[in-house]
Design an enzyme around this catalytic site. Structure first.
Site, PDB file in Angstrom:
ATOM      1  N   LYS A 250       4.603   0.815   9.285  1.00 29.61           N
ATOM      2  CA  LYS A 250       4.650   2.071   8.541  1.00 29.61           C
ATOM      3  C   LYS A 250       4.001   3.208   9.320  1.00 29.61           C
ATOM      4  O   LYS A 250       4.453   4.342   9.267  1.00 29.61           O
ATOM      5  CB  LYS A 250       3.957   1.898   7.187  1.00 29.61           C
ATOM      6  CG  LYS A 250       4.852   1.268   6.138  1.00 29.61           C
ATOM      7  CD  LYS A 250       4.164   1.209   4.790  1.00 29.61           C
ATOM      8  CE  LYS A 250       3.148   0.095   4.770  1.00 29.61           C
ATOM      9  NZ  LYS A 250       2.560  -0.130   3.444  1.00 29.61           N
TER      10      LYS A 250
ATOM     11  N   GLU B 274       0.865  -1.168   0.000  1.00 29.35           N
ATOM     12  CA  GLU B 274       0.000   0.000   0.000  1.00 29.35           C
ATOM     13  C   GLU B 274       0.910   1.229   0.000  1.00 29.35           C
ATOM     14  O   GLU B 274       1.818   1.318   0.830  1.00 29.35           O
ATOM     15  CB  GLU B 274      -0.888   0.012   1.259  1.00 29.35           C
ATOM     16  CG  GLU B 274      -1.820   1.196   1.228  1.00 29.35           C
ATOM     17  CD  GLU B 274      -2.732   1.323   2.442  1.00 29.35           C
ATOM     18  OE1 GLU B 274      -2.702   0.448   3.325  1.00 29.35           O
ATOM     19  OE2 GLU B 274      -3.458   2.327   2.485  1.00 29.35           O
TER      20      GLU B 274
ATOM     21  N   ARG C  81       5.511 -12.900   9.437  1.00 26.48           N
ATOM     22  CA  ARG C  81       6.093 -11.554   9.317  1.00 26.48           C
ATOM     23  C   ARG C  81       7.505 -11.564   9.831  1.00 26.48           C
ATOM     24  O   ARG C  81       7.809 -12.277  10.789  1.00 26.48           O
ATOM     25  CB  ARG C  81       5.318 -10.609  10.247  1.00 26.48           C
ATOM     26  CG  ARG C  81       4.260  -9.783   9.628  1.00 26.48           C
ATOM     27  CD  ARG C  81       3.706  -8.840  10.685  1.00 26.48           C
ATOM     28  NE  ARG C  81       4.040  -7.472  10.323  1.00 26.48           N
ATOM     29  CZ  ARG C  81       3.383  -6.804   9.392  1.00 26.48           C
ATOM     30  NH1 ARG C  81       2.380  -7.342   8.746  1.00 26.48           N
ATOM     31  NH2 ARG C  81       3.739  -5.574   9.106  1.00 26.48           N
TER      32      ARG C  81
HETATM   33  P1  ATP Z   1       2.921  -2.169   7.853  1.00 32.10           P
HETATM   34  O1  ATP Z   1       2.177  -2.791   8.990  1.00 32.10           O
HETATM   35  O2  ATP Z   1       4.345  -1.907   8.114  1.00 32.10           O
HETATM   36  O3  ATP Z   1       2.220  -0.977   7.294  1.00 32.10           O
HETATM   37  P2  ATP Z   1       1.691  -3.685   5.837  1.00 32.10           P
HETATM   38  O4  ATP Z   1       1.538  -5.152   5.932  1.00 32.10           O
HETATM   39  O5  ATP Z   1       0.512  -2.845   6.069  1.00 32.10           O
HETATM   40  O6  ATP Z   1       2.911  -3.278   6.734  1.00 32.10           O
HETATM   41  P3  ATP Z   1       1.775  -3.516   3.004  1.00 32.10           P
HETATM   42  O7  ATP Z   1       2.239  -2.384   2.190  1.00 32.10           O
HETATM   43  O8  ATP Z   1       0.333  -3.801   3.034  1.00 32.10           O
HETATM   44  O9  ATP Z   1       2.325  -3.277   4.470  1.00 32.10           O
HETATM   45  O10 ATP Z   1       2.603  -4.837   2.679  1.00 32.10           O
HETATM   46  C1  ATP Z   1       2.946  -5.298   1.409  1.00 32.10           C
HETATM   47  C2  ATP Z   1       3.336  -6.746   1.554  1.00 32.10           C
HETATM   48  O11 ATP Z   1       4.438  -6.874   2.431  1.00 32.10           O
HETATM   49  C3  ATP Z   1       2.208  -7.564   2.136  1.00 32.10           C
HETATM   50  O12 ATP Z   1       2.113  -8.781   1.409  1.00 32.10           O
HETATM   51  C4  ATP Z   1       2.652  -7.817   3.550  1.00 32.10           C
HETATM   52  O13 ATP Z   1       2.137  -9.039   4.007  1.00 32.10           O
HETATM   53  C5  ATP Z   1       4.166  -7.820   3.428  1.00 32.10           C
HETATM   54  N1  ATP Z   1       4.820  -7.409   4.672  1.00 32.10           N
HETATM   55  C6  ATP Z   1       4.618  -6.284   5.372  1.00 32.10           C
HETATM   56  N2  ATP Z   1       5.345  -6.265   6.503  1.00 32.10           N
HETATM   57  C7  ATP Z   1       6.049  -7.423   6.514  1.00 32.10           C
HETATM   58  C8  ATP Z   1       6.990  -8.005   7.418  1.00 32.10           C
HETATM   59  N3  ATP Z   1       7.351  -7.395   8.555  1.00 32.10           N
HETATM   60  N4  ATP Z   1       7.506  -9.210   7.107  1.00 32.10           N
HETATM   61  C9  ATP Z   1       7.154  -9.839   5.972  1.00 32.10           C
HETATM   62  N5  ATP Z   1       6.284  -9.350   5.087  1.00 32.10           N
HETATM   63  C10 ATP Z   1       5.725  -8.161   5.338  1.00 32.10           C
HETATM   64 MG    MG Z   2      -1.215  -2.714   5.011  1.00 28.81          MG
END
Ligand code: ATP
Ligand code: MG
Length: 575
Positions: free
Chosen positions: A280, A46, A270
């Site tokens: 983020k 995102e 994760r």
């Molecule tokens: P955050 O909580 O940091 O905002 P998010 O999961 O909302 O992370 P996205 O931009 O939606 O961030 O993530 C893009 C991809 O990266 C998704 O498939 C998510 O599952 C993966 N991802 C995000 N954080 C991690 C992590 N700490 N380890 C492994 N994969 C991750």
């Molecule tokens: Mg997200």
């Protein structure tokens, strides 16, 4: 702790040792689950912030596994929250994915699918599988029930198809204010899985989207947009993190109801790192409140932060490969990431001499006005890196820490009467000191043994330490930024009682040295160059550098066994 076998950057085909994701894909390939379709994955960030080291794991899996099976990977922006998303993030994410070493098949946006998603919503309404609900967000929450309590039907659940179509079309036209109505899937208000209790598909939001502008005032929810976007792109394996496991039945429900390409979701753990915040939202707060200099502050766990700090994509890939995947969440030691980075830098970094906290060393028996060049290997780990000529003269700088007028026990560096080696140059023996009015040593005077040229013992006599140095008349002045952990708590997201996660910030995470002395070859350093300042640590140029003012970031310290001994000595009142 970490297995080092995967750290070899020469070995570009890094493989996660045991990987259930690979097994699932291999199985699907051999059973021809997707017929002739190629393996297709996507990385779906995102654009509401910069990528962090956790995303590197997802990128590594999405791109790496598809590649192993001759498949393709799309970069898809999951841009369904116009209020939080920005073009700046879209740009930075593309830059960071490329920097990590990956290139996508297609660049996609969930927002490109808004018209198709809308058509499919109409189809679900016509099939009696979706309805417009007038309950408020609060009421919807209350009607949903809990894990132990069943949900209740909304009074609007049994609206006719005609009424639902009319209302939904008018929602899209902008006839209703934000929050006044939603479109919900009509599934099962008593399902044990809360995600299936008539989840919201669309909300009304009169907001300007960074790509579609004001074209839409209804936006799809993540669960409705994600699987359908996967299906449109014919994604065979939609890998995501474990928190989406409970959403999987809903992911499948939409695809089955619509009868579209059967993308399948698979969850993995994760990446969590000690002393590191990977959210983020919280990283954004650090940026907005000015707790760091920006998203690319070298203390940030963002890819742009650690890039600026001097980390390399090779080391990050080796690290995430070695961290592996699992079906349960865990936490990885930050030292493991650092270990992989040191390993990589040890192999590739050019050696150079830099004195961070200079103390003048004058060689009384070295002829005034004379200078010479000593030959130094650029990288003892890599003979092909060659050698360079480093100027040597009568006046040098050494580290303040490398001289003690009164040496404590086990201190083997320079002190009056003690002989040491100046690396690649000569043996010197300290003779006397000059002090300022306050009694601080400002100059050390020594003598050298001309027969020890190259730093070799002329007669077999030994010295206990070798020190780095920089010729005073040739030195380049530079700023050095030393970084320590941004947080001083092992899981910094946990706020202390009555406080916030900001209370876990390390007040000493940045130290700036303004008058370091560098050997002259560092004057031609470029951003992508990596250095080991001998005995000090790994460094690289900061983009703030100008021709007039060089700035180096410390990527990582070398492991310093002396620091430990000194700490112990201090603890015994022996400083
Ligand atoms: P955050 O909580 O940091 O905002 P998010 O999961 O909302 O992370 P996205 O931009 O939606 O961030 O993530 C893009 C991809 O990266 C998704 O498939 C998510 O599952 C993966 N991802 C995000 N954080 C991690 C992590 N700490 N380890 C492994 N994969 C991750
Ligand atoms: Mg997200």
């Amino acid at each position: 702790m970490a297995a080092t076998t995967n750290a070899d950057p020469e070995n570009s085909e890094l493989r996660t040792p045991s990987n259930f994701l690979r097994e699932i894909i291999a199985e699907d390939v051999s059973s021809r689950k997707f017929g002739d379709a190629q393996i297709q994955t996507r990385f779906p960030p995102e654009p509401n912030g910069y990528l962090h080291i956790g995303h590197a794991k997802a990128i590594f899996l999405d791109f790496g596994l598809a590649d192993e099976f001759g498949g393709r990977t799309n970069l898809r922006f999951d841009d369904t929250n116009p209020e939080k998303e920005e073009q700046e993030y879209v740009d930075s994410i593309q830059r960071d994915v490329r920097w990590l070493g990956y290139d996508w098949e297609r660049l996609c946006y969930a927002s490109d699918y808004f018209p198709q998603l809308y058509e499919w919503a109409l189809q679900l309404i016509k099939n009696g599988k979706a309805y417009v609900d007038d309950l408020s967000a609060d009421e919807i929450r209350r009607y949903r029930g809990t894990l132990t309590e069943p949900g209740k039907d909304s009074p609007y659940r049994n609206r006719s198809v005609e009424e639902n179509l009319d209302l939904f079309v008018r929602m899209k036209k902008g006839e209703f204010p934000d929050g006044s109505r939603v479109l919900r899937a009509r599934i099962d208000m008593v399902s044990p899985n809360l995600n299936l209790r008539d989840p919201v598909m669309y909300r009304i939001l009169h907001a300007t989207h960074h790509r579609t502008g004001d074209e839409w005032c209804i936006y799809p929810m993540y669960d409705y947009a994600h699987g359908q976007s996967d299906s449109i792109e014919r994604v065979t394996h939609s890998m995501c993190t474990l928190e989406f496991a409970d959403h999987q039945p809903l992911y499948r429900w939409y695809i089955e109801q619509l009868g579209i390409f059967p993308s399948q979701q698979i969850e993995f753990d994760r990446l969590n790192l000690t002393y590191t915040l990977l959210s983020k939202r919280k990283l954004l707060q650090l940026v907005q409140e000015g707790r760091v200099r920006g998203w690319d502050d070298p203390r940030m766990p963002t890819l742009s932060g650690i890039r600026r700090r001097g980390f390399t994509p090779e080391a990050i890939r080796a690290f995430v490969a070695s961290a592996g995947v699992s079906r349960t969440n865990g936490i990885v030691d930050i030292e493991m990431l650092e270990h992989f980075q040191r390993d990589d830098l040890n192999r590739r970094a050019s050696r150079a001499m830099a004195v961070l906290r200079p103390l003048k060393l004058v060689i009384d028996n070295y002829p005034e006005g004379q200078q010479e060049f000593v030959e130094v290997a650029n990288n003892p780990e890599d003979p092909s890196a060659g050698t360079r000529q480093v100027p040597f003269s009568r006046e040098l700088y050494i580290e303040q820490d490398d001289f003690r007028e009164v040496p404590p026990p086990k201190y083997y560096r320079l002190s009056p009467g003690r002989e040491v080696r100046l690396r690649n140059a000569y043996f010197v023996t300290a003779q006397s000191v000059a002090k300022d009015a306050a009694g601080n040593v400002i100059e050390v005077h020594c003598t050298y043994d001309a027969a020890s040229r190259g730093g070799n013992s002329p007669d077999g006599r030994k010295v206990k330490s070798t020190m780095h140095w920089v010729s005073a008349g040739h030195a380049i002045l530079a700023e050095i930024r030393l970084y320590d952990k941004l947080f001083n708590k092992i899981s910094p997201g946990d706020a202390p009682e009555g406080g916030s996660f900001l209370d876990n910030l390390n007040p000493n995470s940045l130290e700036v040295i303004t008058d370091a002395k560098l050997e002259p070859s560092l004057g031609s350093a470029k951003l992508e160059d990596r250095y080991q300042f001998e005995r000090v640590g790994y460094f690289s140029l900061d983009p703030d550098s100008t021709a007039e003012k060089l700035i180096f970031n410390r990527t990582l310290a070398l492991k310093d066994s002396w620091a430990k001994i000194e700490k112990k000595a201090e603890a015994y009142g022996n400083s």
